[in-house]
Motif scaffolding. Structure first.
Motif, PDB file in Angstrom:
ATOM      1  N   VAL A 158      13.791  -5.268   9.600  1.00  0.00           N
ATOM      2  CA  VAL A 158      12.430  -4.838   9.964  1.00  0.00           C
ATOM      3  C   VAL A 158      11.622  -6.039  10.454  1.00  0.00           C
ATOM      4  CG1 VAL A 158      10.248  -3.867   9.093  1.00  0.00           C
ATOM      5  CG2 VAL A 158      12.446  -2.863   8.400  1.00  0.00           C
ATOM      6  N   HIS A 159      11.736  -7.157   9.728  1.00  0.00           N
ATOM      7  CA  HIS A 159      11.013  -8.356  10.142  1.00  0.00           C
ATOM      8  C   HIS A 159      11.493  -8.838  11.512  1.00  0.00           C
ATOM      9  CE1 HIS A 159       9.992 -12.661  10.382  1.00  0.00           C
ATOM     10  NE2 HIS A 159       8.865 -12.258   9.815  1.00  0.00           N
ATOM     11  N   ALA A 160      12.795  -8.816  11.755  1.00  0.00           N
ATOM     12  CA  ALA A 160      13.333  -9.274  13.041  1.00  0.00           C
ATOM     13  C   ALA A 160      12.794  -8.421  14.185  1.00  0.00           C
ATOM     14  CB  ALA A 160      14.853  -9.234  13.015  1.00  0.00           C
ATOM     15  N   ASP A 161      12.747  -7.114  13.991  1.00  0.00           N
ATOM     16  CA  ASP A 161      12.196  -6.222  15.026  1.00  0.00           C
ATOM     17  C   ASP A 161      10.717  -6.500  15.270  1.00  0.00           C
ATOM     18  OD1 ASP A 161      14.552  -4.883  15.510  1.00  0.00           O
ATOM     19  OD2 ASP A 161      14.081  -3.178  14.215  1.00  0.00           O
ATOM     20  N   ALA A 162       9.967  -6.629  14.181  1.00  0.00           N
ATOM     21  CA  ALA A 162       8.520  -6.823  14.304  1.00  0.00           C
ATOM     22  C   ALA A 162       8.183  -8.197  14.868  1.00  0.00           C
ATOM     23  CB  ALA A 162       7.849  -6.646  12.940  1.00  0.00           C
ATOM     24  N   SER A 179       8.931  -0.642  13.659  1.00  0.00           N
ATOM     25  CA  SER A 179       9.083  -1.725  12.676  1.00  0.00           C
ATOM     26  C   SER A 179       7.817  -2.572  12.588  1.00  0.00           C
ATOM     27  CB  SER A 179      10.275  -2.617  13.036  1.00  0.00           C
ATOM     28  OG  SER A 179      11.487  -1.935  12.868  1.00  0.00           O
ATOM     29  N   TYR A 180       7.177  -2.811  13.730  1.00  0.00           N
ATOM     30  CA  TYR A 180       5.907  -3.564  13.727  1.00  0.00           C
ATOM     31  C   TYR A 180       4.862  -2.814  12.899  1.00  0.00           C
ATOM     32  CZ  TYR A 180       1.883  -6.179  15.630  1.00  0.00           C
ATOM     33  OH  TYR A 180       0.737  -6.949  15.786  1.00  0.00           O
ATOM     34  N   GLU A 181       4.809  -1.503  13.042  1.00  0.00           N
ATOM     35  CA  GLU A 181       3.879  -0.697  12.231  1.00  0.00           C
ATOM     36  C   GLU A 181       4.220  -0.812  10.746  1.00  0.00           C
ATOM     37  OE1 GLU A 181       2.693   3.066  15.072  1.00  0.00           O
ATOM     38  OE2 GLU A 181       4.739   2.992  14.302  1.00  0.00           O
ATOM     39  N   THR A 182       5.520  -0.705  10.433  1.00  0.00           N
ATOM     40  CA  THR A 182       5.964  -0.804   9.036  1.00  0.00           C
ATOM     41  C   THR A 182       5.602  -2.159   8.446  1.00  0.00           C
ATOM     42  OG1 THR A 182       7.814   0.693   9.463  1.00  0.00           O
ATOM     43  CG2 THR A 182       8.016  -0.743   7.543  1.00  0.00           C
ATOM     44  N   TYR A 183       5.815  -3.199   9.230  1.00  0.00           N
ATOM     45  CA  TYR A 183       5.519  -4.568   8.801  1.00  0.00           C
ATOM     46  C   TYR A 183       4.022  -4.729   8.517  1.00  0.00           C
ATOM     47  CZ  TYR A 183       5.443  -9.681   9.040  1.00  0.00           C
ATOM     48  OH  TYR A 183       5.274 -11.013   8.753  1.00  0.00           O
ATOM     49  N   ASN A 184       3.198  -4.260   9.425  1.00  0.00           N
ATOM     50  CA  ASN A 184       1.748  -4.350   9.231  1.00  0.00           C
ATOM     51  C   ASN A 184       1.304  -3.524   8.025  1.00  0.00           C
ATOM     52  OD1 ASN A 184      -0.213  -5.523  11.780  1.00  0.00           O
ATOM     53  ND2 ASN A 184       1.984  -5.396  12.140  1.00  0.00           N
ATOM     54  N   ARG A 185       1.926  -2.359   7.836  1.00  0.00           N
ATOM     55  CA  ARG A 185       1.532  -1.515   6.704  1.00  0.00           C
ATOM     56  C   ARG A 185       1.865  -2.188   5.375  1.00  0.00           C
ATOM     57  NH1 ARG A 185       3.646   2.706   8.502  1.00  0.00           N
ATOM     58  NH2 ARG A 185       1.792   3.362   9.644  1.00  0.00           N
ATOM     59  N   ALA A 186       2.978  -2.910   5.316  1.00  0.00           N
ATOM     60  CA  ALA A 186       3.339  -3.622   4.084  1.00  0.00           C
ATOM     61  C   ALA A 186       2.251  -4.624   3.709  1.00  0.00           C
ATOM     62  CB  ALA A 186       4.680  -4.334   4.267  1.00  0.00           C
ATOM     63  N   PHE A 187       1.701  -5.326   4.700  1.00  0.00           N
ATOM     64  CA  PHE A 187       0.604  -6.267   4.447  1.00  0.00           C
ATOM     65  C   PHE A 187      -0.656  -5.541   4.006  1.00  0.00           C
ATOM     66  CE2 PHE A 187       3.221  -9.399   6.514  1.00  0.00           C
ATOM     67  CZ  PHE A 187       2.760 -10.619   6.060  1.00  0.00           C
ATOM     68  N   ALA A 188      -0.994  -4.457   4.708  1.00  0.00           N
ATOM     69  CA  ALA A 188      -2.221  -3.723   4.370  1.00  0.00           C
ATOM     70  C   ALA A 188      -2.160  -3.213   2.933  1.00  0.00           C
ATOM     71  CB  ALA A 188      -2.424  -2.564   5.348  1.00  0.00           C
ATOM     72  N   GLU A 189      -1.011  -2.686   2.548  1.00  0.00           N
ATOM     73  CA  GLU A 189      -0.884  -2.142   1.184  1.00  0.00           C
ATOM     74  C   GLU A 189      -0.944  -3.244   0.136  1.00  0.00           C
ATOM     75  OE1 GLU A 189       2.707   0.136   1.497  1.00  0.00           O
ATOM     76  OE2 GLU A 189       1.691   1.839   2.473  1.00  0.00           O
ATOM     77  N   ALA A 190      -0.321  -4.385   0.409  1.00  0.00           N
ATOM     78  CA  ALA A 190      -0.368  -5.499  -0.544  1.00  0.00           C
ATOM     79  C   ALA A 190      -1.795  -6.032  -0.690  1.00  0.00           C
ATOM     80  CB  ALA A 190       0.570  -6.609  -0.088  1.00  0.00           C
ATOM     81  N   LEU A 191      -2.490  -6.175   0.423  1.00  0.00           N
ATOM     82  CA  LEU A 191      -3.876  -6.662   0.381  1.00  0.00           C
ATOM     83  C   LEU A 191      -4.772  -5.681  -0.370  1.00  0.00           C
ATOM     84  CD1 LEU A 191      -4.003  -7.908   4.075  1.00  0.00           C
ATOM     85  CD2 LEU A 191      -4.194  -9.390   2.060  1.00  0.00           C
ATOM     86  N   ALA A 192      -4.583  -4.397  -0.106  1.00  0.00           N
ATOM     87  CA  ALA A 192      -5.387  -3.382  -0.793  1.00  0.00           C
ATOM     88  C   ALA A 192      -5.157  -3.429  -2.301  1.00  0.00           C
ATOM     89  CB  ALA A 192      -5.037  -1.993  -0.253  1.00  0.00           C
ATOM     90  N   GLN A 193      -3.920  -3.705  -2.689  1.00  0.00           N
ATOM     91  CA  GLN A 193      -3.562  -3.761  -4.102  1.00  0.00           C
ATOM     92  C   GLN A 193      -4.149  -4.992  -4.786  1.00  0.00           C
ATOM     93  OE1 GLN A 193       0.633  -4.336  -4.622  1.00  0.00           O
ATOM     94  NE2 GLN A 193       0.630  -3.721  -6.766  1.00  0.00           N
ATOM     95  N   GLU A 194      -4.205  -6.098  -4.078  1.00  0.00           N
ATOM     96  CA  GLU A 194      -4.563  -7.378  -4.693  1.00  0.00           C
ATOM     97  C   GLU A 194      -6.052  -7.707  -4.659  1.00  0.00           C
ATOM     98  OE1 GLU A 194      -2.567  -9.166  -6.321  1.00  0.00           O
ATOM     99  OE2 GLU A 194      -0.535  -8.812  -5.593  1.00  0.00           O
ATOM    100  N   ALA A 195      -6.807  -7.090  -3.741  1.00  0.00           N
ATOM    101  CA  ALA A 195      -8.189  -7.522  -3.498  1.00  0.00           C
ATOM    102  C   ALA A 195      -9.156  -6.987  -4.540  1.00  0.00           C
ATOM    103  CB  ALA A 195      -8.619  -7.069  -2.107  1.00  0.00           C
ATOM    104  N   ALA A 196     -10.062  -7.856  -4.980  1.00  0.00           N
ATOM    105  CA  ALA A 196     -11.160  -7.439  -5.848  1.00  0.00           C
ATOM    106  C   ALA A 196     -12.154  -6.596  -5.042  1.00  0.00           C
ATOM    107  CB  ALA A 196     -11.852  -8.671  -6.419  1.00  0.00           C
ATOM    108  N   GLN A 197     -13.020  -5.891  -5.737  1.00  0.00           N
ATOM    109  CA  GLN A 197     -14.061  -5.111  -5.065  1.00  0.00           C
ATOM    110  C   GLN A 197     -14.898  -6.018  -4.156  1.00  0.00           C
ATOM    111  OE1 GLN A 197     -14.400  -1.836  -5.385  1.00  0.00           O
ATOM    112  NE2 GLN A 197     -16.236  -1.570  -4.150  1.00  0.00           N
ATOM    113  N   GLY A 198     -15.027  -5.630  -2.866  1.00  0.00           N
ATOM    114  CA  GLY A 198     -15.858  -6.386  -1.938  1.00  0.00           C
ATOM    115  C   GLY A 198     -15.293  -7.731  -1.525  1.00  0.00           C
ATOM    116  N   ALA A 199     -14.000  -7.977  -1.786  1.00  0.00           N
ATOM    117  CA  ALA A 199     -13.390  -9.272  -1.452  1.00  0.00           C
ATOM    118  C   ALA A 199     -13.382  -9.504   0.061  1.00  0.00           C
ATOM    119  CB  ALA A 199     -11.966  -9.335  -1.994  1.00  0.00           C
TER     120      ALA A 199
END
Length: 472
Positions: free
Chosen positions: A85-89, A124-144
């Protein structure tokens, strides 16, 4: 590799490459290697108590093994995106499509070809970007505050906005942005998806006003405008303190002595003039035309025979792509041809090195009488800013008008059309014959302009601007 100290993060950076990478030793042990650059400097500037987290991709087998074992560093979360996936993206879309569009690199009679394989890689580029979006959403404090980096992650702001509307989201482009007609090469749905993905941010940053205006023009043409997204310009500068200190260390002094030996002396015993370039063998860097211009100089100005050396560092880049391997081979072929045609027992006209060596690059900066920076197109080009800072005796800068740095350095550089080999050859002669006093004065002004926004300040300015965009 979870959040900093297990707490939700207040400041998050997202980029393809992170600040650390891992290799696996023969005995199975993991070895970490720290990276550098503007983002590392910027994050360190906000201090250890700021609740910062860097989200990046596992790029190598060593990185993926570190994730699997749960090994990591505080403040870093590495995402185990599958290698295919990373190679494609990364290679398929980011480096073979988006990079080519923004740097105007396509040979349009033959490319691009947006076929079924492109659509598969785009998924794959969409999948790659979504992995980042989901990780950021999980890790960010309110209003970060979230600072997303570069063309690898253009879809992240829009995806993250849907998941976490409370966040302040920024995106920074380290590349140029394509003009409307060239951006229009992309399929209609893809260009809209890219623009809307970025417009999910509260604030977008670019290296120059030219690139920011090009983005805004694309939005006007394809999405009806930029909506409520703020656009800012932050021209990344050189880190003067670091460069000046690092360029005086022992390994640089050793490389300096070795380079002087390779360059040799002029027939009458004086120092030879030195034209320096330091680049990755990246298509946009225009190394081949730079060598052609140097060959033209030797053709037109035989008085420079035996009296000038072109020190060219062309460090391999993206060698998993055939077009880059071919380009690297052409650089080596042309350098060899110039040496064979003009060289003598005591004079090698082109000193070419292809093995990456930062200490040797700094040694070359110190030696340079002339710096040649002639990209076809470049987001900024830090080499143009670094050489005047490190130069021992003052250095004339031959600079492409298509480098982002041109806007800041044009007054004291000798500027060229990067496609015009004859003009570039004349510019090299002008630079080589510049009076020492003028060269010293220009170098002083170039160094001042080049260090106006050092990396830590560049990062903090973006963070402060993002925090000021809207109430959470």
């Amino acid at each position: 590799m979870a959040s900093t100290h297990g707490a939700a993060a207040q400041v998050l950076v997202a980029s393809n490459r992170g600040p650390v990478s891992y290799t696996v030793g023969e005995d199975g042990s993991l070895h970490a290697r720290r990276g550098g650059g503007g983002l590392v400097s910027g994050l360190s500037a906000i201090g250890p108590d700021a609740g910062a987290l860097w989200v990046c991709s596992a790029l190598s087998d060593g990185d993926r093994e570190a994730v699997r074992r749960g090994v990591g560093e505080d403040g870093v979360r590495m995402l185990p995106v599958p290698a295919d996936v990373h190679a494609d993206a990364y290679n398929g879309i980011a480096n073979s499509v988006l990079w080519f569009v923004h740097h105007l690199l396509y040979q349009t009679p033959l490319e691009p070809v947006f076929d079924a394989e492109f659509r598969r890689q785009w998924a794959s580029y969409e999948t790659y970007n979504r992995a980042f979006a989901e990780a950021l959403a999980q890790e960010a404090a309110q209003g970060a505050a979230v600072l997303v980096q570069d063309y690898h992650l253009c879809l992240v702001p829009g995806m993250l906005r849907e998941l976490r509307p409370d966040l302040r989201i920024g995106h920074f482009s380290h590349t140029p942005w394509a003009p409307v007609d060239y951006f229009g090469l992309l399929p209609g749905d893809i260009r809209v998806q890219l623009l809307r993905g970025m417009l999910g941010a509260d604030r977008l940053g670019f290296l120059t006003r030219r690139w920011a205006d090009a983005f805004a023009a694309c939005c006007e043409e394809f999405t009806g405008g930029t909506g409520g997204t703020e656009i800012g310009v932050h021209g990344l500068g050189a880190d003067a303190d670091f460069l000046r200190a690092r360029s005086r260390e022992r390994d640089v002094e050793e490389r300096l002595a070795a380079l002087r030996e390779e360059i040799g002396t002029a027939p009458e015993g004086g120092a030879r003039k030195v034209i320096v370039r330091v680049d990755r063998t990246e298509l946009s860097k225009n190394i081949v035309r730079g060598l052609l211009a140097y060959r033209q100089l030797l053709d037109d100005r035989p008085e420079w025979h035996e009296r000038v050396v072109h020190v060219a560092f062309a460090y391999p880049s993206r060698q998993d792509l055939a077009v880059y391997r071919d380009y690297t081979a052409e650089v080596q072929r042309l350098a060899g041809e110039i040496n064979e045609r003009y060289g003598s027992a005591g004079w090698t006209p082109v000193v070419l090195h292809v093995k990456d060596d930062f200490a040797r690059s700094l040694a070359a900066y110190r030696l340079a009488d002339v710096a040649l920076v002639n990209p076809i197109r470049d987001g900024m080009n830090l080499v143009a800013k670094e050489v005047p800072v490190v130069s021992d005796r003052g250095c004339a800068l031959v600079l492409s008008r298509e480098a982002g740095a041109y806007g800041e350095l044009r007054e004291d550089a000798i500027t060229v059309n990067p496609y015009d080999v004859l003009e570039t050859a004349r510019a090299l002669h002008e630079a080589l014959t510049m009076a020492p006093e003028e060269r010293a004065q220009r170098t002083k002004r170039l160094a001042a302009a080049a260090t106006a926004l050092p990396p830590a300040r560049w990062f903090l300015d973006q963070l402060e601007a993002l925090r000021g965009t809207r109430a959470s």
